[in-house]
Scaffold this active site. Structure first.
Site, PDB file in Angstrom:
ATOM      1  N   ARG A  95       1.109  -1.360   0.263  1.00 52.39           N
ATOM      2  CA  ARG A  95       0.234   0.231  -0.111  1.00 52.39           C
ATOM      3  C   ARG A  95       1.017   1.172  -0.038  1.00 52.39           C
ATOM      4  O   ARG A  95       1.876   1.133   0.834  1.00 52.39           O
ATOM      5  CB  ARG A  95      -1.103  -0.211   1.395  1.00 52.39           C
ATOM      6  CG  ARG A  95      -1.243   1.449   1.042  1.00 52.39           C
ATOM      7  CD  ARG A  95      -2.018   1.295   3.144  1.00 52.39           C
ATOM      8  NE  ARG A  95      -3.933   0.966   2.387  1.00 52.39           N
ATOM      9  CZ  ARG A  95      -4.977   0.047   3.102  1.00 52.39           C
ATOM     10  NH1 ARG A  95      -4.435  -0.651   4.138  1.00 52.39           N
ATOM     11  NH2 ARG A  95      -5.640  -0.743   3.285  1.00 52.39           N
ATOM     12  N   THR A  96       0.311   2.120  -0.697  1.00 54.10           N
ATOM     13  CA  THR A  96       1.200   3.773  -0.924  1.00 54.10           C
ATOM     14  C   THR A  96      -0.152   4.389  -0.048  1.00 54.10           C
ATOM     15  O   THR A  96      -1.234   4.374  -0.349  1.00 54.10           O
ATOM     16  CB  THR A  96       1.298   3.823  -2.005  1.00 54.10           C
ATOM     17  OG1 THR A  96       2.125   2.963  -2.403  1.00 54.10           O
ATOM     18  CG2 THR A  96       2.095   5.597  -2.423  1.00 54.10           C
ATOM     19  N   GLU A 196      -3.390  12.074  15.823  1.00 58.70           N
ATOM     20  CA  GLU A 196      -3.771  13.232  16.142  1.00 58.70           C
ATOM     21  C   GLU A 196      -3.408  13.808  17.364  1.00 58.70           C
ATOM     22  O   GLU A 196      -3.143  12.988  18.552  1.00 58.70           O
ATOM     23  CB  GLU A 196      -5.749  12.681  15.997  1.00 58.70           C
ATOM     24  CG  GLU A 196      -6.402  12.446  15.003  1.00 58.70           C
ATOM     25  CD  GLU A 196      -5.449  11.064  14.106  1.00 58.70           C
ATOM     26  OE1 GLU A 196      -5.372  10.291  15.306  1.00 58.70           O
ATOM     27  OE2 GLU A 196      -5.541  10.743  12.862  1.00 58.70           O
TER      28      GLU A 196
HETATM   29  I1  8IG Z   1      -2.535   1.876  13.344  1.00 59.99           I
HETATM   30  O1  8IG Z   1      -4.663   6.160  16.182  1.00 59.99           O
HETATM   31  C1  8IG Z   1      -2.944   3.259  14.203  1.00 59.99           C
HETATM   32  N1  8IG Z   1      -3.659   4.367  13.182  1.00 59.99           N
HETATM   33  N2  8IG Z   1      -4.671   8.854  12.419  1.00 59.99           N
HETATM   34  N3  8IG Z   1      -4.922   7.542  14.170  1.00 59.99           N
HETATM   35  C2  8IG Z   1      -4.454   7.741  12.436  1.00 59.99           C
HETATM   36  N4  8IG Z   1      -3.705   5.869  12.072  1.00 59.99           N
HETATM   37  C3  8IG Z   1      -4.021   5.532  12.624  1.00 59.99           C
HETATM   38  C4  8IG Z   1      -3.995   5.193  14.435  1.00 59.99           C
HETATM   39  C5  8IG Z   1      -5.085   6.346  15.209  1.00 59.99           C
HETATM   40  N5  8IG Z   1      -3.344   4.502  14.839  1.00 59.99           N
END
Ligand code: 8IG
Length: 275
Positions: A95-96, A196
């Site tokens: 995956r990109t 986030e």
């Molecule tokens: I694994 O908490 C994974 N990918 N945005 N936030 C976002 N992407 C993620 C998270 C997360 N955990």
């Protein structure tokens, strides 16, 4: 570390390149058409070993337009698998991500290639953060809808595509026929690669989100444009920032993925069998 990719030529036709890639897959595998395609995200790779007999394993670098994934733990392979029900599955382990900054054409190339290879069903999986506090790390959930916060689209020009029932209710029902306790939620795609802030997670919750991630939404839009029916599944590897009180760590996310892998792999294999 620039890597020549034919998709980076602005004059290139991404659909023509997807057909070129699909032709190359057909040539290397001897399989003229695939029926379903799966993109296996963090935690889901083991499913490839359980859904049937792998007859061919290709390196992403052999296929025009694909690149090696930036992330260790994501395999850069494309497999052709014969399922027990006699279907052909194309399994994309390369995956990109949008956050790699190579543009959305590269992000959705695998989906367009799968469609050009004949696949009418696209299964998109990922590892993601959970907003619902009862989703303990290791819980798989169905994606019922998405909110795309990337401010980007795989569609170019005045291409208006309906996204009602983007994540097929029919396929979700089939998944639930295999695992009746599967929960579902709205996937919010952030650009990443940072996780986030707790405030952003609260915003995602307020606007109707349940899952936060960095993939899938853009891919689903591209899959719909190609006329595919889509099943989306997230492995909750962590609670989103502020929902869990401890800091998020990529290593922890990978560790949870590894632990959950046999269980969710078997679940996905069962779903593929009844499709
Ligand atoms: I694994 O908490 C994974 N990918 N945005 N936030 C976002 N992407 C993620 C998270 C997360 N955990």
């Amino acid at each position: 570390m620039s890597q020549l990719n034919p998709l980076d030529d602005p004059a290139a036709d991404p659909f023509a390149l997807a057909h070129t890639a699909a032709d190359r897959i057909a040539e290397l595998t001897g399989v003229a058409r695939h029926d379903i395609a799966l993109t296996l995200g963090s935690g889901w790779a083991h499913a490839a070993d359980l859904i049937g007999d792998t007859t061919h394993t290709l390196s992403a670098t052999e296929i025009p337009g694909f690149s090696q994934p930036a992330l260790a733990g994501h395999l850069g392979t494309i497999r052709s698998i014969l399922t027990p029900s006699g279907k052909r599955a194309l399994v994309i382990g390369a995956r990109t991500h949008y956050y790699e900054g190579h543009g959305v054409r590269r992000v959705v190339h695998s989906v367009r290639t799968a469609a050009a290879a004949g696949a009418s069903t696209m299964i998109l999986t990922n590892g993601a953060g959970g907003i619902m506090p009862h989703w303990t790390p290791g819980t798989p959930v169905l994606i019922s809808d998405h909110i795309n916060l990337t401010a980007d689209s795989p569609l170019e020009g005045a291409t208006f595509i309906d996204l009602t029932d983007l994540y097929s209710a029919r396929l979700r029902a089939i998944a639930r026929s295999v695992a009746s306790d599967l929960d579902e939620g709205v996937y919010v795609q952030f650009r990443g690669p940072h996780y986030e802030t707790p405030a952003e997670v609260q915003m995602a919750k307020t606007i109707g989100g349940h899952i936060v991630g960095m993939s899938t939404a853009l891919e689903a839009i591209a899959a719909r444009q190609c006329g595919m029916e889509i099943l989306g599944m997230s492995l909750i590897t962590n609670l989103a920032a502020g929902i869990q009180t401890t800091p998020l760590s990529h290593d922890e996310v990978v560790a949870i993925g590894k632990t959950a892998e046999p269980v969710i792999g078997a679940l996905l294999a069962r779903i593929v069998t009844v499709l």
